[in-house]
Motif scaffolding. Structure first.
Motif, PDB file in Angstrom:
ATOM      1  N   LYS A   1       0.885  -1.189   0.221  1.00  0.00           N
ATOM      2  CA  LYS A   1      -0.075   0.181  -0.295  1.00  0.00           C
ATOM      3  C   LYS A   1       0.860   1.271   0.021  1.00  0.00           C
ATOM      4  O   LYS A   1       0.594   2.274  -0.684  1.00  0.00           O
ATOM      5  CB  LYS A   1      -0.902   0.009   1.171  1.00  0.00           C
ATOM      6  CG  LYS A   1      -1.743   1.364   1.488  1.00  0.00           C
ATOM      7  CD  LYS A   1      -2.553   1.186   2.517  1.00  0.00           C
ATOM      8  CE  LYS A   1      -3.365   2.611   2.837  1.00  0.00           C
ATOM      9  NZ  LYS A   1      -3.708   3.341   1.664  1.00  0.00           N
TER      10      LYS A   1
ATOM     11  N   PHE B   1       1.227  12.236  -2.107  1.00  0.00           N
ATOM     12  CA  PHE B   1       0.030  11.748  -1.484  1.00  0.00           C
ATOM     13  C   PHE B   1      -0.043  12.863  -0.398  1.00  0.00           C
ATOM     14  O   PHE B   1       0.614  12.707   0.735  1.00  0.00           O
ATOM     15  CB  PHE B   1       0.365  10.278  -0.962  1.00  0.00           C
ATOM     16  CG  PHE B   1      -0.784   9.469  -0.404  1.00  0.00           C
ATOM     17  CD1 PHE B   1      -1.619   8.988  -1.357  1.00  0.00           C
ATOM     18  CD2 PHE B   1      -1.118   9.578   1.003  1.00  0.00           C
ATOM     19  CE1 PHE B   1      -2.744   8.155  -0.792  1.00  0.00           C
ATOM     20  CE2 PHE B   1      -2.064   8.869   1.371  1.00  0.00           C
ATOM     21  CZ  PHE B   1      -3.069   8.352   0.671  1.00  0.00           C
TER      22      PHE B   1
ATOM     23  N   TYR C   1      -4.200   7.150   8.325  1.00  0.00           N
ATOM     24  CA  TYR C   1      -3.143   6.621   7.671  1.00  0.00           C
ATOM     25  C   TYR C   1      -2.327   6.155   9.006  1.00  0.00           C
ATOM     26  O   TYR C   1      -1.463   5.055   8.454  1.00  0.00           O
ATOM     27  CB  TYR C   1      -2.412   7.618   6.808  1.00  0.00           C
ATOM     28  CG  TYR C   1      -1.905   6.872   5.881  1.00  0.00           C
ATOM     29  CD1 TYR C   1      -2.303   6.631   4.562  1.00  0.00           C
ATOM     30  CD2 TYR C   1      -0.425   6.532   6.012  1.00  0.00           C
ATOM     31  CE1 TYR C   1      -1.402   5.782   3.578  1.00  0.00           C
ATOM     32  CE2 TYR C   1       0.439   5.820   4.973  1.00  0.00           C
ATOM     33  CZ  TYR C   1      -0.066   5.653   3.883  1.00  0.00           C
ATOM     34  OH  TYR C   1       0.524   4.963   2.759  1.00  0.00           O
TER      35      TYR C   1
ATOM     36  N   ASP D   1       1.222   4.177  -2.906  1.00  0.00           N
ATOM     37  CA  ASP D   1       0.807   5.596  -2.328  1.00  0.00           C
ATOM     38  C   ASP D   1       1.763   6.478  -2.519  1.00  0.00           C
ATOM     39  O   ASP D   1       1.622   7.708  -2.809  1.00  0.00           O
ATOM     40  CB  ASP D   1       0.634   5.651  -0.934  1.00  0.00           C
ATOM     41  CG  ASP D   1      -0.946   4.791  -0.395  1.00  0.00           C
ATOM     42  OD1 ASP D   1      -1.746   4.748  -1.392  1.00  0.00           O
ATOM     43  OD2 ASP D   1      -1.122   4.527   0.636  1.00  0.00           O
TER      44      ASP D   1
END
Length: 191
Positions: free
Chosen positions: A159, A168, A178, A163
């Motif tokens: 992930k 991001f 997050y 990202d």
């Protein structure tokens, strides 16, 4: 006569920074570079030698030189003094790397803080062989940074790698989800 402004411009501590240090608060503002890293690491080591009382670090940075960020990150983890990391304004790139050096429960942000994670960028120049070497180093750095983000935020490495392919950005609410921050604070008493 001692001029605080000129002293601060030369890399010395200005009056405001000296007063902040009395409350064991370290300010990391602006671009992360070698000079800022040296000053920040020196201050952290001095405060840790003085006492094991908690140090607060307030950071607002667009990021900068990765290895300078590494230096501050590593010193935060090296000293045994507890650290509270406080995000303010923006915490981006190498600034986020520094921010993630503290344990999650000690990472907080003021309400208007924005966070940015992304892969490192390079400016490869020279011969083809040199460009290949530099590219290999940037790829290693990308993997290392992604692993650090994954570990600090409890996100899967796949992930994080996805990202950080592009910029991001996260507001406080997104950063909390997050795993970058533990919570948003409004005032000093919230710490």
């Amino acid at each position: 006569m001692f001029d605080e402004t000129k002293e601060s411009e030369k890399g010395g501590l200005g009056l405001a920074e000296k007063l902040a240090l009395k409350s064991r608060t370290v300010l990391i503002y602006g671009e992360i570079n070698h000079q800022l890293a040296q000053r920040t690491c020196s201050i952290l080591l001095a405060l840790a030698a003085e006492s094991n009382e908690r140090i607060k670090i307030i950071i607002s940075s667009p990021g900068g030189h990765v290895e300078s960020g590494d230096s501050i990150h590593d010193i935060i983890q090296y000293i045994e003094t507890p650290i509270t990391m406080i995000g303010s304004g923006w915490v981006a790139s190498a600034g986020t790397h520094i921010f993630l050096a503290a344990p999650k429960e000690d990472r907080v942000a003021l309400p208007n803080t924005r966070f940015l994670i992304h892969q490192p960028s390079g400016g490869a120049q020279g011969s083809t062989e040199d460009i290949l070497i530099q590219t290999e180093q940037v790829l290693k750095m990308k993997k290392r940074i992604a692993e650090h983000i994954a570990k600090a935020t409890s996100n899967p490495i796949d992930k994080v790698l996805k990202d950080i392919e592009r910029d991001f950005w996260m507001d406080c609410s997104e950063a909390e989800k997050y795993g970058i921050i533990s919570r948003v604070i409004q005032t000093k008493s919230d710490i």
